[in-house]
Every structure is written in structure tokens, then in C-alpha cells.
Design an enzyme around this catalytic site. Structure first.
Site, short mmCIF file in Angstrom:
data_model
loop_
_atom_site.label_atom_id
_atom_site.label_comp_id
_atom_site.label_asym_id
_atom_site.label_seq_id
_atom_site.Cartn_x
_atom_site.Cartn_y
_atom_site.Cartn_z
N LYS A 1 -2.56 -16.00 8.65
CA LYS A 1 -1.75 -15.19 9.56
C LYS A 1 -1.06 -15.98 10.68
O LYS A 1 0.04 -16.47 10.47
CB LYS A 1 -2.59 -14.03 10.09
CG LYS A 1 -2.86 -13.03 8.97
CD LYS A 1 -3.27 -11.66 9.46
CE LYS A 1 -3.15 -10.64 8.36
NZ LYS A 1 -4.41 -10.19 7.78
N TYR B 1 -12.70 -6.40 5.80
CA TYR B 1 -11.50 -6.56 4.99
C TYR B 1 -11.27 -8.06 4.79
O TYR B 1 -11.26 -8.82 5.76
CB TYR B 1 -10.26 -5.94 5.65
CG TYR B 1 -9.01 -6.22 4.85
CD1 TYR B 1 -8.74 -5.50 3.69
CD2 TYR B 1 -8.13 -7.24 5.21
CE1 TYR B 1 -7.63 -5.78 2.92
CE2 TYR B 1 -7.02 -7.53 4.44
CZ TYR B 1 -6.77 -6.80 3.31
OH TYR B 1 -5.67 -7.09 2.53
N TYR C 1 0.83 -1.21 0.00
CA TYR C 1 0.00 0.00 0.00
C TYR C 1 0.86 1.25 0.00
O TYR C 1 0.75 2.09 0.88
CB TYR C 1 -0.97 -0.02 1.19
CG TYR C 1 -2.11 -0.97 0.95
CD1 TYR C 1 -3.19 -0.58 0.17
CD2 TYR C 1 -2.08 -2.26 1.45
CE1 TYR C 1 -4.23 -1.46 -0.09
CE2 TYR C 1 -3.11 -3.15 1.18
CZ TYR C 1 -4.19 -2.74 0.41
OH TYR C 1 -5.20 -3.61 0.15
N ASP D 1 -14.32 -15.41 8.10
CA ASP D 1 -12.92 -15.11 7.80
C ASP D 1 -12.21 -14.84 9.13
O ASP D 1 -12.30 -13.76 9.69
CB ASP D 1 -12.85 -13.90 6.86
CG ASP D 1 -11.43 -13.47 6.54
OD1 ASP D 1 -10.49 -14.00 7.16
OD2 ASP D 1 -11.27 -12.59 5.68
C1 LIG Z 1 -4.86 -10.29 6.37
C2 LIG Z 1 -6.24 -10.71 6.08
C3 LIG Z 1 -6.59 -11.29 4.86
C4 LIG Z 1 -5.61 -11.48 3.73
O1 LIG Z 1 -4.56 -12.31 4.06
P1 LIG Z 1 -3.19 -12.26 3.20
O2 LIG Z 1 -2.36 -13.36 3.76
O3 LIG Z 1 -2.62 -10.90 3.43
O4 LIG Z 1 -3.57 -12.46 1.77
C5 LIG Z 1 -7.91 -11.69 4.69
N1 LIG Z 1 -8.83 -11.52 5.65
C6 LIG Z 1 -8.53 -10.97 6.83
C7 LIG Z 1 -9.58 -10.83 7.87
C8 LIG Z 1 -7.23 -10.53 7.09
O5 LIG Z 1 -6.93 -9.95 8.27
#
Ligand SMILES: *Cc1c(COP(=O)(O)O)cnc(C)c1O
Length: 427
Positions: free
Chosen positions: A279, A149, A21, A250
């Protein structure tokens, strides 16, 4: 330890690299990290910083952890990688079994992939293919909540917040999705049934075209760092059941203890139909992610045309990543993580509360090992970063948010150093 080498690196970075970014060269010069151990980053000029970011939620056990190092080096002796098409390996089996054992009950199958965004792409594909296979191809849109997000790839961008989602430039190119307003009642607020009215109405009127509801359970992360009421999630689960929608959770940011429960869905006692993890899955050692699903979805997709899930990353189920993920989950399970999160939560609350009195501050929020100060106007990232770095702390504010989600092993004195750095930097 040498300032010339440090400056040389920063200069060469500006010539050849592109940062996340950011413009290129990045207008605010990055800090050059030489190594990291425990909760500390060591810069090339010798400065040491307490990492208040866990490298974006990931490094829950701290850096350079002997157990995680050992798991990866041992795996290197066997194999660093092997393709997953037509082959399998023990660690993939063990990790899938482990994930199914610790995630909310009812999930039955695991698809490994290489990053969080891809895990969400796969989840979306599963949902759309599921309805296609059932002969209901009109059910292909997603319903989500604003201020979410879900990643940076095209399908995931389509379900990020359409205004602050950092992606409005692409809006004509994205699949048009259905958005409900973001939940307003905070995590520990008083539940009011009207909170769910708009979402219910959207589901009632548009369920024939909806494949799934996708959201980040309890914590909306990069879209605004908002914590919402668990009852909201229970209502969403019930609406999905009532109107034949799949629920995609997610948990890429929230998974593995961050919110005080192992998974944020546990706050509401619900199981999604599809769950995305990433993550902290590898303790921050490698890019790795997983999409877990209930078996009725995998069965439908596998039994009816096209008869297979149309996805398969090259580095799917990478053995090094599986090894370190298993070791990381083992470390978590054998640690008093719940007590640690409660302690960090208390320290974050006590330490950040004084910020509420500052003139530019709009809100202070803490949940689990996540603490943040929301300001009324956008934060001067360069200035705030300089100030916290001068106090021995690493933070990366964005927009109106100065936030921290430290490694779970961060000591009380270090959490206090982080919170006082935030308060001082914002005053
Ligand atoms: C970081 C994140 C993503 C994307 O993961 P990347 O490994 O950066 O592609 C998707 N959803 C949530 C909630 C996130 O925090």
C-alpha cells in the site's frame, strides 16, 4: 468540464468494466476522476473532492507530488523495468537496505513483489517451506485471529475472517486454518491476561501442526477496523518463541506511519519473523509490495531441500516502483510525520466524537490517522457517498463502517471538513 462527457464515461464504464467487490455493471455508478493533486480529486465534471481514503491507505503524501513525480520520471530515463532473475539493480539494493534500516530490528532479507496479496502469499510460503526444510512438514497450518483481512488470493483468503471475510463462498476450497477470537481489549484499554487464554490454548494444543501465526498488528483493517492492545502482540510474540511458531505481521495497511508509529509493531516493541509491506510503500504511486524476513528463515530455506524459495513475480523489484518507494520513504523521513499524525488524530477524535450521540451509531474509534464510525446496521453506501460528495469529500464506506484515513498532508480545515461530512451523512 462537461457533463455529457462525464455521463458518457460512466455509461461506457458500465458496459466494459468490472469494479472491486462489485457486480458488473456496478449497481452504484462510480465517480469519474480526471486528475488528482495534493489532497484533492478532480472529477470529469469539474467537482473537487478531498480524498478521505488515501486511495485505500496508499497515498500518504498526496497526489501528483513533485518529488515522487521527479523520482519516477528520472528513473524512466534509465530503465522502466528489467527482470530480476539473474540481474539486479542499484535501486533494489538501496530500497532493501532502507527497508531493513527502518523496520523493527532483526529483519535481514527482502523479497520484492507486486501486490499486498502476493506479499502475504510469499510470507505463507516462506513459513511453510521453512518447516519443510527443517524436516517438519506437519507444521503447515496457520493460526490467525478472527476479523482479519490479508488479501484476495487463495492462500490469503484462508486467513481472512471466515464469516465476514467476503470469501465464504470459497470456504470448501481453502486450506483449513486455525482461528482464535479477535482481540477484544481496545488499544488504550486496560490489559487483562485472560485476553490471550484462547489463543494460548490453541497454540498449546496445535503447535505441532502450526507453521506460523499471522495477524495484522494493532489495527485490523478491512476485516472490521478494530484497534487492539499492544500487550496482545507481545504475548503472541512470546507464545511463538515458546512453541516454535513463526510470527507473520501483515503491515500492508499499517506500515509507514499510519498508526502514529512508523510500523504498528513498534507500539509493542516486537519484531515479527516475517513482515509484509505494501500500500503506502510507493506513496500510492504503483502497485508494489515486499516481504521481509529474518535471516535464519532464508538460511534454512536456502540450505536444505528444495534449497530455494519457490516464488518469483515477473515484475519483481520493478525499478520504477523501487525509485518511487525510495523517494516516498525519503519524503516521510524528512517530514514531521509524527506531529502530523498526532494532529490528525486529535482532529479526528474531536470531529467524530459527536457521531456517538447519533441513534444509529454503535462506536467511534480513532487511532493515528485512522478514524471511523461503526453503525448498528449496514450503511447505505450509495446514499452516504452522495451526501459526502455533496460536501466535497470522498469516502468509501463498507458494511457498518464509515471510515477515513486521509493523506498525512491533509490540512486541519480539510480534516474538519471530512469529519463533519461523516457526521452529517450519518445523521
Ligand atoms: C490491502 C491489504 C492486503 C492486500 O493487498 P493488495 O495490494 O490489495 O493485494 C493484505 N493485507 C492487508 C492488511 C491489507 O490491508
Amino acid at each position: 468540464m462537461n457533463a455529457d462527457h462525464y455521463n458518457d464515461l460512466i455509461q461506457r464504464d458500465a458496459e466494459v468494466l468490472w469494479h472491486p467487490y462489485a457486480a458488473a455493471p456496478v449497481p452504484i455508478p462510480p465517480y469519474a476522476v480526471k486528475s488528482a493533486s495534493g489532497t484533492r480529486l478532480t472529477l470529469h465534471d469539474g467537482r473537487q473532492l478531498i480524498d478521505g481514503m488515501s486511495s485505500w491507505w496508499a497515498v500518504i503524501h498526496g497526489y501528483n507530488h513533485p518529488v515522487l513525480n521527479a523520482a519516477m520520471t528520472a528513473q524512466l530515463e534509465d530503465m522502466a523495468h528489467v527482470m530480476f532473475g539473474g540481474l539486479t539493480h542499484e535501486l533494489a539494493v538501496l530500497l532493501a537496505e532502507k527497508l531493513l534500516a527502518i523496520t523493527p530490528p532483526g529483519l535481514g532479507r527482502v523479497f520484492f513483489c507486486d501486490s499486498g496479496s502476493v506479499a502475504v502469499e510469499v510470507a505463507i510460503k516462506m513459513a511453510i517451506q521453512y518447516w519443510f526444510s527443517l524436516g517438519r512438514p506437519a507444521k503447515k497450518r496457520l493460526l490467525t485471529i478472527r476479523q482479519g483481512y490479508h488479501g484476495d488470493t487463495f492462500a490469503t483468503m484462508s486467513v481472512c475472517d471466515p464469516v465476514n471475510g467476503m470469501h465464504h463462498l470459497f470456504s470448501d476450497l481453502l486450506m483449513p486454518q486455525v482461528f482464535a477470537k479477535a482481540p477484544q481489549i481496545p488499544f488504550d484499554g486496560v490489559w487483562d491476561e485472560r485476553e490471550i487464554d484462547e489463543l494460548r490454548e490453541l497454540v498449546e494444543t496445535r503447535h505441532e501442526e502450526l507453521a506460523a501465526i499471522i495477524l495484522e498488528p494493532i489495527v485490523q483493517g478491512a476485516g472490521g477496523m478494530r484497534f487492539y492492545h499492544p500487550q496482545y502482540l507481545r504475548r503472541v510474540r512470546a507464545l511463538c518463541d515458546e512453541y516454535d511458531l513463526l510470527l507473520i505481521a501483515d503491515e500492508i495497511a499499517t506500515g509507514f506511519g499510519r498508526t502514529g508509529e512508523l510500523f504498528a509493531c513498534n507500539h509493542a516493541g516486537i519484531t515479527p519473523d516475517i513482515l509484509c509491506l505494501g500500500k503506502a510503500l510507493t506513496g500510492g504511486y504503483m502497485s508494489f509490495a515486499a516481504t521481509l524476513t529474518k535471516t535464519f528463515i532464508s538460511e534454512v530455506i536456502s540450505q536444505k531441500g528444495p534449497g530455494m524459495l519457490m516464488h518469483g513475480p515477473t515484475f519483481m523489484a520493478n525499478p520504477l516502483a523501487c525509485a518511487v518507494a525510495l523517494a516516498s520513504i525519503g519524503l516521510l523521513e524528512n517530514s514531521p510525520w509524527r506531529e502530523r499524525i498526532v494532529e490528525i488524530e486529535g482532529l479526528l477524535k474531536a470531529g467524530l466524537e459527536p457521531c456517538r450521540q447519533l441513534p444509529g451509531v454503535k462506536d467511534v474509534r480513532v487511532l493515528g490517522a485512522i478514524g471511523l464510525v461503526e453503525t448498528k446496521t449496514p450503511i447505505d453506501v450509495e446514499k452516504v457517498q452522495e451526501r459526502v460528495v455533496a460536501r466535497g469529500v470522498w469516502l468509501r464506506p463498507f458494511a457498518n463502517l464509515c471510515y477515513t484515513m486521509p493523506p498525512f498532508v491533509t490540512r486541519a480545515s480539510e480534516v474538519k471538513q471530512i469529519t463533519s461530512a461523516i457526521c452529517e451523512a450519518l445523521s
